[in-house]
Design a protein around this motif. Structure first.
Motif, short mmCIF file in Angstrom:
data_model
loop_
_atom_site.label_atom_id
_atom_site.label_comp_id
_atom_site.label_asym_id
_atom_site.label_seq_id
_atom_site.Cartn_x
_atom_site.Cartn_y
_atom_site.Cartn_z
N THR A 1 1.03 -1.20 -0.06
CA THR A 1 0.02 0.09 0.04
C THR A 1 0.93 1.17 0.05
OG1 THR A 1 -1.89 -1.19 1.01
CG2 THR A 1 -1.95 1.31 1.20
N GLY B 1 -4.88 -4.50 1.68
CA GLY B 1 -5.37 -5.84 1.40
C GLY B 1 -5.27 -7.05 2.45
N GLY C 1 -11.05 -9.13 1.10
CA GLY C 1 -11.70 -7.82 0.57
C GLY C 1 -13.08 -8.18 -0.09
N GLU D 1 -14.57 -2.13 6.68
CA GLU D 1 -14.38 -1.80 5.44
C GLU D 1 -14.26 -0.27 5.04
OE1 GLU D 1 -17.54 -2.25 2.49
OE2 GLU D 1 -16.33 -3.03 0.92
N VAL E 1 -7.11 -4.09 -4.13
CA VAL E 1 -8.13 -3.42 -3.30
C VAL E 1 -8.80 -2.30 -4.08
CG1 VAL E 1 -8.46 -2.08 -1.28
CG2 VAL E 1 -6.87 -3.87 -1.30
N ASN F 1 -12.48 -2.33 -4.94
CA ASN F 1 -13.43 -2.33 -3.91
C ASN F 1 -14.62 -1.26 -4.34
OD1 ASN F 1 -14.38 -0.60 -1.32
ND2 ASN F 1 -14.06 -2.90 -0.82
#
Ligand code: KG4
Ligand code: ZN
Length: 354
Positions: free
Chosen positions: A164, A187, A204, A266, A295, A298
Motif C-alpha cells: 500500500t 488488502g 476484500g 471496510e 483493493v 472495492n
C-alpha cells in the motif's frame, strides 16, 4: 524512431514504424508473482490487450492465506496451458510475438521464478528480447489500458495484498514514493479482518459482501495516522480494534453484528486510503489520479473517490476490477516503457522478492 526490417524481427527493441509484415507483432506477458497464474497478449504500445488469461489458484482458500510452496507448484502445473490460452484467445500465433515480458519483482520468490524461467525459455527459443517488469509498475500501467490517452504526471495509489503506497508518477513515468504503509497492506488488513470475522479468502470481496446491509457507523473503528501530515498509512490499530470488539461478543451477538462490523471495518480502510490519496493530490497539485492493485476493485472505494474527484475536477482512472487484481495485461502494458534485454543476454536474469 527506429525502423524495423523484416529480416530479423527478433532484434528490434523499442517502438518503431511497423512495415506490412509486422502487422501482428505483439507482446506476450507473463505474471506469476503471487497466487494468480497469468498470461496476456498486448499490442506493442501497451495500450490495448488482445487477451488476458488469469487462473486464480483456489488451493489456498482452506489455509486462509497464500501458501508459497503451493503457489509455485500450481504455477508450474498451469502456466503452459495459460500461455497457450492467451495466444489462442488473441488469435495470435507464437510467431507474431516480438518480445516477452515477465514480472521479476517483487513477490513470492518461488512463484516469480516459475514465470521468469518460462519467459526466458520462450524468448530464448525464438531469439526474442525479454522485458523484466516490476509488479508495482505493472499495477499502475493497468491505467494505460483503461484510458489509452492517459499520460503522466499523476498521483498513483497502489493498494494490494502485499503493498500500500502512494507515488508521484512523473512525465518520464518514473515513480517517486510519497508514502507507504508502516505495517500491513490494505488488502492484508482486509484479509486478516475477514479471517477474524470468520469470512472467506480473499478477504476484500468477502468483507464487502458481508457488509452489504451493514451500518458502517454503528461501531467506531480507528483510521490510522489520520491526523498526520505525512502520506503514510497504518492498519494495525484497526485490526486490534476489531479483535477487542470480537472478544467482547458472544457467538449470537457476533452473528447479529457481523454486517455492521464488516461495514465499519471496510469503511475505515476506505477512509484511510482516500484521505491520504486526496491529500497527496492536493499537496502535489496533481491533475489526475490512478488507483491500482486488488483493493482498487472495492466498490465503496471507487464510489468514494469518484464523488470526491468529481468535486475537485481531478481526473480519476480506476481500472475495471479484472485489471485491478493481478493479471498479465498490466505487465504487457508496462513493457514498452521498461528496459528490454536483448537476446541472448538474459540467461542469468533472476527474480527478487523485494
Ligand atoms: O493486487 P492483488 O490481486 O495481489 C497482490 O499483488 O497482492 O491484490 C489482492 C488483494 C487481497 O488482499 C484482496 O483481499 C484484495 O486485493 N481485494 C479486494 C477486492 N478484491 C480483491 N479488496 C477489497 N475489495 C475488493 N473487491
Ligand atoms: Zn499485485
Amino acid at each position: 524512431m527506429a525502423t524495423a526490417s523484416c529480416e530479423n524481427p527478433a532484434e528490434t527493441i523499442g517502438s518503431f514504424d511497423a512495415p506490412e509484415c509486422y502487422k501482428q507483432i505483439v507482446i506476450l506477458a507473463i505474471e506469476t508473482s503471487c497466487d494468480d497464474t497469468c498470461s496476456a497478449v498486448v499490442e506493442p504500445d501497451g495500450r490495448r490487450a488482445l487477451s488476458n488469461v488469469v487462473h486464480t489458484q483456489t488451493e489456498h482458500a482452506r489455509y486462509g492465506g497464500v501458501v508459497p510452496e503451493i503457489a509455485s507448484r500450481a504455477h508450474l502445473e498451469r502456466l503452459d496451458g495459460v500461455v497457450e490460452r492467451s495466444l489462442s484467445d488473441a488469435e495470435v500465433p507464437l510467431d507474431d510475438v516480438s518480445r516477452v515480458a515477465v514480472t521479476t519483482r517483487p513477490g513470492l520468490i518461488g512463484a516469480l521464478l516459475v514465470g521468469v524461467a518460462a519467459a526466458k525459455g520462450l524468448a530464448y527459443a525464438r531469439a526474442l528480447p525479454l522485458v523484466p517488469v516490476n509488479h508495482l509498475e505493472g499495477h499502475v500501467a493497468a491505467a494505460y489500458l483503461t484510458d489509452p490517452d492517459l499520460e503522466p504526471p499523476f498521483i498513483a495509489l497502489i493498494a494490494s495484498g502485499g503493498h500500500t503506497a502512494l507515488y508521484s508518477v512523473d512525465r518520464d513515468r518514473k515513480m517517486r514514493l510519497l508514502g507507504e504503509t508502516l505495517d500491513d497492506a490494505a488488502g492484508e488488513a482486509l484479509d486478516k479482518g475477514a479471517r477474524m470475522l470468520g469470512l472467506g479468502f480473499p478477504g476484500g470481496p468477502a468483507i464487502s459482501e458481508a457488509a452489504c446491509d451493514g451500518d458502517r457507523d454503528r461501531h467506531d473503528f480507528p483510521v490510522g495516522l489520520k491526523g498526520r501530515d505525512n502520506l503514510n498509512f497504518s492498519f494495525s490499530g484497526l485490526k486490534t480494534s476489531l479483535l477487542y470488539k470480537l472478544k467482547a461478543m458472544d457467538g449470537e451477538r457476533l452473528r447479529e453484528e457481523l454486517p455492521h462490523l464488516a461495514a465499519g471495518y471496510e469503511a475505515a480502510v476506505v477512509v484511510a486510503l482516500s484521505r491520504k490519496l486526496l491529500r497527496a493530490v492536493d499537496l502535489h497539485d496533481a491533475p489526475a489520479v490512478v488507483v491500482a492493485g486488488g483493493v482498487a476493485a472495492n466498490t465503496l472505494l471507487r464510489h468514494t473517490l469518484e464523488e470526491r474527484c468529481a468535486k475537485t475536477g481531478t481526473d480519476l482512472v480506476v481500472p475495471p476490477p479484472e485489471l485491478c487484481t493481478d493479471n498479465a495485461a498490466m505487465i504487457g502494458a508496462a513493457a514498452p516503457h521498461s528496459t528490454a534485454i536483448a537476446y541472448p543476454e538474459y540467461s542469468s536474469l533472476s527474480a527478487s522478492s523485494v
